[in-house]
Design a protein around this motif. Sequence first.
Motif, mmCIF file in Angstrom:
data_model
loop_
_atom_site.group_PDB
_atom_site.id
_atom_site.type_symbol
_atom_site.label_atom_id
_atom_site.label_comp_id
_atom_site.label_asym_id
_atom_site.label_seq_id
_atom_site.Cartn_x
_atom_site.Cartn_y
_atom_site.Cartn_z
ATOM 1 N N GLY A 158 116.904 -9.288 46.716
ATOM 2 C CA GLY A 158 117.513 -8.862 47.972
ATOM 3 C C GLY A 158 118.224 -7.528 47.827
ATOM 4 N N ALA A 159 119.042 -7.397 46.772
ATOM 5 C CA ALA A 159 119.777 -6.147 46.550
ATOM 6 C C ALA A 159 118.821 -4.992 46.278
ATOM 7 C CB ALA A 159 120.742 -6.312 45.377
ATOM 8 N N GLU A 161 115.702 -4.525 47.328
ATOM 9 C CA GLU A 161 115.026 -4.081 48.547
ATOM 10 C C GLU A 161 115.995 -3.397 49.503
ATOM 11 O OE1 GLU A 161 111.939 -3.973 48.863
ATOM 12 O OE2 GLU A 161 111.213 -5.353 47.328
ATOM 13 N N VAL A 162 117.227 -3.895 49.592
ATOM 14 C CA VAL A 162 118.225 -3.295 50.488
ATOM 15 C C VAL A 162 118.587 -1.891 50.023
ATOM 16 C CG1 VAL A 162 120.662 -3.406 51.182
ATOM 17 C CG2 VAL A 162 119.229 -5.439 51.353
ATOM 18 N N VAL A 163 118.851 -1.747 48.713
ATOM 19 C CA VAL A 163 119.238 -0.426 48.183
ATOM 20 C C VAL A 163 118.079 0.557 48.319
ATOM 21 C CG1 VAL A 163 119.950 0.851 46.121
ATOM 22 C CG2 VAL A 163 120.956 -1.380 46.614
ATOM 23 N N LYS A 164 116.857 0.108 48.048
ATOM 24 C CA LYS A 164 115.697 0.995 48.211
ATOM 25 C C LYS A 164 115.562 1.468 49.653
ATOM 26 C CE LYS A 164 111.863 -0.786 46.791
ATOM 27 N NZ LYS A 164 110.414 -0.769 46.473
ATOM 28 N N GLU A 165 115.748 0.547 50.575
ATOM 29 C CA GLU A 165 115.627 0.907 51.995
ATOM 30 C C GLU A 165 116.702 1.906 52.407
ATOM 31 O OE1 GLU A 165 115.413 -1.224 56.417
ATOM 32 O OE2 GLU A 165 115.542 -2.454 54.604
ATOM 33 N N LYS A 166 117.939 1.687 51.924
ATOM 34 C CA LYS A 166 119.044 2.596 52.263
ATOM 35 C C LYS A 166 118.788 4.001 51.703
ATOM 36 C CE LYS A 166 121.682 -0.418 54.365
ATOM 37 N NZ LYS A 166 121.938 -0.311 55.827
ATOM 38 N N ILE A 167 118.312 4.054 50.448
ATOM 39 C CA ILE A 167 118.015 5.352 49.836
ATOM 40 C C ILE A 167 116.878 6.035 50.593
ATOM 41 C CG2 ILE A 167 117.163 6.518 47.765
ATOM 42 C CD1 ILE A 167 118.548 4.365 46.104
ATOM 43 N N GLY A 168 115.862 5.254 50.969
ATOM 44 C CA GLY A 168 114.732 5.800 51.718
ATOM 45 C C GLY A 168 115.166 6.423 53.035
ATOM 46 N N LYS A 169 116.085 5.761 53.730
ATOM 47 C CA LYS A 169 116.570 6.293 55.011
ATOM 48 C C LYS A 169 117.358 7.585 54.806
ATOM 49 C CE LYS A 169 116.773 1.974 57.659
ATOM 50 N NZ LYS A 169 117.660 1.000 58.356
ATOM 51 N N LEU A 170 118.165 7.620 53.738
ATOM 52 C CA LEU A 170 118.945 8.823 53.439
ATOM 53 C C LEU A 170 118.051 10.006 53.105
ATOM 54 C CD1 LEU A 170 121.861 7.331 51.278
ATOM 55 C CD2 LEU A 170 122.061 8.331 53.562
ATOM 56 N N SER A 176 108.279 3.029 49.190
ATOM 57 C CA SER A 176 107.211 3.215 48.200
ATOM 58 C C SER A 176 107.109 4.655 47.705
ATOM 59 C CB SER A 176 105.868 2.783 48.783
ATOM 60 O OG SER A 176 105.570 3.534 49.951
ATOM 61 N N GLU A 177 107.793 5.585 48.388
ATOM 62 C CA GLU A 177 107.728 6.994 48.030
ATOM 63 C C GLU A 177 108.932 7.475 47.217
ATOM 64 O OE1 GLU A 177 105.346 8.354 52.122
ATOM 65 O OE2 GLU A 177 107.516 8.667 51.932
ATOM 66 N N LEU A 178 109.814 6.567 46.854
ATOM 67 C CA LEU A 178 111.040 6.946 46.168
ATOM 68 C C LEU A 178 110.778 7.458 44.757
ATOM 69 C CD1 LEU A 178 113.468 4.074 47.243
ATOM 70 C CD2 LEU A 178 113.309 6.386 48.180
ATOM 71 N N SER A 179 111.662 8.322 44.286
ATOM 72 C CA SER A 179 111.547 8.893 42.942
ATOM 73 C C SER A 179 111.913 7.851 41.888
ATOM 74 C CB SER A 179 112.494 10.089 42.808
ATOM 75 O OG SER A 179 113.844 9.657 42.868
ATOM 76 N N PRO A 180 111.518 8.076 40.640
ATOM 77 C CA PRO A 180 111.902 7.155 39.559
ATOM 78 C C PRO A 180 113.416 6.990 39.442
ATOM 79 C CG PRO A 180 110.140 8.587 38.814
ATOM 80 C CD PRO A 180 110.562 9.093 40.167
ATOM 81 N N LEU A 181 114.174 8.053 39.691
ATOM 82 C CA LEU A 181 115.629 7.978 39.607
ATOM 83 C C LEU A 181 116.181 7.019 40.661
ATOM 84 C CD1 LEU A 181 118.095 9.080 38.117
ATOM 85 C CD2 LEU A 181 118.244 10.890 39.857
ATOM 86 N N ALA A 182 115.612 7.087 41.864
ATOM 87 C CA ALA A 182 116.052 6.187 42.938
ATOM 88 C C ALA A 182 115.712 4.739 42.600
ATOM 89 C CB ALA A 182 115.387 6.598 44.249
ATOM 90 N N VAL A 183 114.541 4.526 42.024
ATOM 91 C CA VAL A 183 114.131 3.176 41.615
ATOM 92 C C VAL A 183 115.063 2.649 40.531
ATOM 93 C CG1 VAL A 183 112.305 1.826 40.500
ATOM 94 C CG2 VAL A 183 111.718 3.495 42.275
ATOM 95 N N LEU A 184 115.415 3.510 39.572
ATOM 96 C CA LEU A 184 116.351 3.114 38.515
ATOM 97 C C LEU A 184 117.690 2.685 39.098
ATOM 98 C CD1 LEU A 184 115.694 5.873 35.824
ATOM 99 C CD2 LEU A 184 115.370 3.417 35.498
ATOM 100 N N PHE A 185 118.181 3.439 40.068
ATOM 101 C CA PHE A 185 119.471 3.115 40.683
ATOM 102 C C PHE A 185 119.398 1.791 41.433
ATOM 103 C CE2 PHE A 185 122.512 3.334 44.249
ATOM 104 C CZ PHE A 185 123.693 3.482 43.524
ATOM 105 N N ALA A 186 118.336 1.606 42.201
ATOM 106 C CA ALA A 186 118.169 0.358 42.956
ATOM 107 C C ALA A 186 118.047 -0.836 42.011
ATOM 108 C CB ALA A 186 116.941 0.447 43.858
ATOM 109 N N GLY A 187 117.301 -0.667 40.929
ATOM 110 C CA GLY A 187 117.145 -1.738 39.947
ATOM 111 C C GLY A 187 118.459 -2.082 39.267
ATOM 112 N N GLY A 188 119.245 -1.057 38.944
ATOM 113 C CA GLY A 188 120.547 -1.290 38.325
ATOM 114 C C GLY A 188 121.484 -2.051 39.244
#
Length: 268
Positions: A158-159, A161-170, A176-188
């Motif tokens: 849940g966290a 997907e929510v963080v990925k969506e928030k970063i995507g909107k920003l 699916s187009e997010l950078s590796p850094l954004a994925v790392l942050f969402a995963g953390g």
Amino acid sequence: MQTMVVEPGKKPPFTGTFDCLKQTFVKEGPRGLYRGVTAPITAIAPIYAVVFWGYDMGQRVVRWQYDMDVTEKFTLGQVCFAGGFSAIPTTAIMAPSERIKCLLQVQANDIAAGGKAKYTGMLDCGVKLFREGGVRSVFKGTTATLIRDVPGSIAWFGAYEVVKEKIGKLQGKQPSELSPLAVLFAGGCAGIANWVIAVPPDVVKSRYQTAPEGTYKGLGDVAKTLLKEEGPGAFFKGLGPAMIRAFPANAACFLGMEFSKSLLAFMD
């Protein structure tokens, strides 16, 4: 830290995370910090393969239940359901791995007190558990693992997907187009959310799995004893080490997952 027993009126074996690290290093050297690592390393690939497979199966159940097209976006509730569903098949691998890992780690206390090592390694531990109590002994703590991992997995996925969506909107991008850094942050962030929820049942699980047979009548008895003898704070033992590990470990996990998905899509 989760399994140490604090006797009334006596000083606890460890005063905190870094004291535990220091004492372990002084008494056992660098190898002591990695005691029990063989079990999770052996199980980690199949565990996470099953985790993400289970998540995919959970999503398929949601699509079937709501007659959704593959292009339709899941709600947060549906993502959480799929996340919780993923913990069910994963427990079949996770429970014995956790049982063996915890026993090997706790064994160090007996050695430090002048006792002899009961287990020489992961395989020896598994064989002896089976000889002593059969499959039931190897899988002791399965219910506790499930109680920990279902809500933990709900928070984890849940966290993420929510963080990925928030970063995507920003950033004005699709998740699916997010950078590796954004994925790392969402995963953390997902890892932190998971362990904030999972630490209390993890303490109960660890105590139950490492206690000699007959010590507790069940998980409820473990929780009752902890609360009575050590207070509410006992349920959060190990939170510090869990938080230190949570961000980098889970950031790497999700990055690896996303990279593997991209690689498979490219090869296809």
